[in-house]
Design an enzyme around this catalytic site. Structure first.
Site, PDB file in Angstrom:
ATOM      1  N   GLY A  18      40.763  35.944  34.293  1.00  0.00           N
ATOM      2  CA  GLY A  18      39.655  35.901  35.252  1.00  0.00           C
ATOM      3  C   GLY A  18      39.817  36.901  36.381  1.00  0.00           C
ATOM      4  N   LEU A  46      37.592  38.978  37.266  1.00  0.00           N
ATOM      5  CA  LEU A  46      37.271  40.142  36.429  1.00  0.00           C
ATOM      6  C   LEU A  46      36.859  41.354  37.261  1.00  0.00           C
ATOM      7  CD1 LEU A  46      35.269  38.435  33.535  1.00  0.00           C
ATOM      8  CD2 LEU A  46      37.732  38.786  33.760  1.00  0.00           C
ATOM      9  N   HIS A  69      38.102  44.886  32.797  1.00  0.00           N
ATOM     10  CA  HIS A  69      37.833  43.822  31.807  1.00  0.00           C
ATOM     11  C   HIS A  69      36.474  44.059  31.154  1.00  0.00           C
ATOM     12  CE1 HIS A  69      40.461  41.476  34.728  1.00  0.00           C
ATOM     13  NE2 HIS A  69      41.104  41.319  33.590  1.00  0.00           N
ATOM     14  N   LYS A 124      46.861  49.222  30.701  1.00  0.00           N
ATOM     15  CA  LYS A 124      47.509  49.060  32.009  1.00  0.00           C
ATOM     16  C   LYS A 124      48.741  48.161  31.880  1.00  0.00           C
ATOM     17  CE  LYS A 124      47.088  47.371  36.535  1.00  0.00           C
ATOM     18  NZ  LYS A 124      47.355  45.960  36.287  1.00  0.00           N
ATOM     19  N   ILE A 148      41.296  51.564  33.315  1.00  0.00           N
ATOM     20  CA  ILE A 148      40.137  51.986  34.113  1.00  0.00           C
ATOM     21  C   ILE A 148      40.599  52.058  35.575  1.00  0.00           C
ATOM     22  CG2 ILE A 148      37.731  51.456  34.749  1.00  0.00           C
ATOM     23  CD1 ILE A 148      37.998  51.933  31.769  1.00  0.00           C
ATOM     24  N   ARG A 188      44.651  41.832  41.086  1.00  0.00           N
ATOM     25  CA  ARG A 188      45.477  41.677  42.289  1.00  0.00           C
ATOM     26  C   ARG A 188      45.019  42.583  43.433  1.00  0.00           C
ATOM     27  NH1 ARG A 188      49.562  40.371  38.352  1.00  0.00           N
ATOM     28  NH2 ARG A 188      50.706  38.541  39.083  1.00  0.00           N
TER      29      ARG A 188
END
Ligand code: PAF
Length: 280
Positions: A31, A33, A37, A149, A176, A187
């Site tokens: 989540g 997002l 994502h 990533k 991205i 984060r």
């Protein structure tokens, strides 16, 4: 788009899709997002009949309880973004739904467990391995989408798929980035404004390392120069900066000819642990 919290309803919904010959693209997430994502969801949408996204902040992969507590939870906003991206099913279980009992199973990924993220976050990949296996069993995807990533997570999940013969294709998608180069991450929203301003230095340090290697410096010399560069940036606490073979994550001494190299980093900024990498 349907949102389901329950495992049995999810499997029932997907069983019918599979019976009707539909392919299933799966994007597992925790989540909070962001566009990274959404890029995975959009790719899954192009390549599959049905797109499933899971949103589950998996407690068993957090070795730091404070990090788990502070992990952003934005389900309503996430669902809006997923709906706009064409997701068909959001699987958003509670911890009790996913873990009726604490698993006794332990997954050990050998060397992959002992380096980089594995070394600094003991037990993290055990948690990832177990939850990803459970999610694969629940969703039964045709293709599963992961971002580069989390390079080490990709290596671990590749191994998991191989060792447990999961019948699916893993699709790894590019990282991205924000316009200033900062890798998108859930984060990032925990960074204060002055930390956010300097955060792109993480990506910059990866590009600097790449430049040194291309100029002919060996791995040790490159690492030493970048570590010195970080000494002038006291807002960062560097956890690791490593240069490795991109697929195996094995250490290297020099940039090998004709083989992919990765530079990987983890650093704390404003009390937030950020990771990034480049592969070239
Ligand atoms: O990358 C993540 O967000 C998580 O590690 C994953 C793959 C959803 C498992 O919890």
């Amino acid at each position: 788009m349907v949102i389901i919290e329950n495992i049995s309803e999810t499997t029932e919904f997907l069983k019918n899709q599979i019976k009707n010959g539909k392919s299933i693209g799966f994007v597992p997430t925790m989540g909070a997002l962001h566009q990274g994502h959404i890029a995975l969801v959009e790719k899954a949408k192009l390549e599959n009949d049905i797109v499933v996204c899971s949103i589950f902040v998996n407690p068993t992969q957090f070795n730091n309880p404070e990090d788990l507590k502070k992990y952003p939870r934005t389900l309503e906003e996430d669902c809006k973004m997923l709906q706009a991206a064409g997701c068909d099913l959001v699987f958003a279980p509670s911890a009790e739904e996913m873990y009726e009992e604490t698993p006794v199973l332990r997954m050990d990924f050998g060397y992959l467990e002992q380096i980089l993220e594995g070394k600094f976050r003991p037990g993290h990949f055990n948690g990832v391995g177990i939850v990803v296996s459970k999610l694969f069993n629940i969703v039964k995807p045709t293709k599963a989408y992961f971002g580069q990533k989390d390079l080490q997570q990709v290596a671990v999940v590749k191994r998991l798929v191989k060792d447990l013969s999961f019948d699916l294709e893993l699709i790894v998608c590019d990282t991205i980035r924000e316009n200033d180069g900062l890798a998108m991450s859930s984060r990032n929203r925990r960074l204060g404004s002055s930390a956010r301003e300097v955060a792109p230095k993480i990506f910059e340090s990866l590009l600097i390392g790449q430049k040194y290697l291309f100029e002919g410096l060996n791995v040790e010399e490159t690492k030493q120069k970048v570590v010195e560069w970080y000494e002038n940036s006291p807002e960062f606490t560097l956890e690791y900066y490593e240069i490795v073979e991109a697929d195996t994550l094995n250490p290297i001494e020099k940039k090998p000819e004709g083989q992919k190299t990765a530079i990987v980093i983890a650093a704390f900024l404003d009390g937030v642990r950020l990771i990034d990498n480049i592969v070239f």
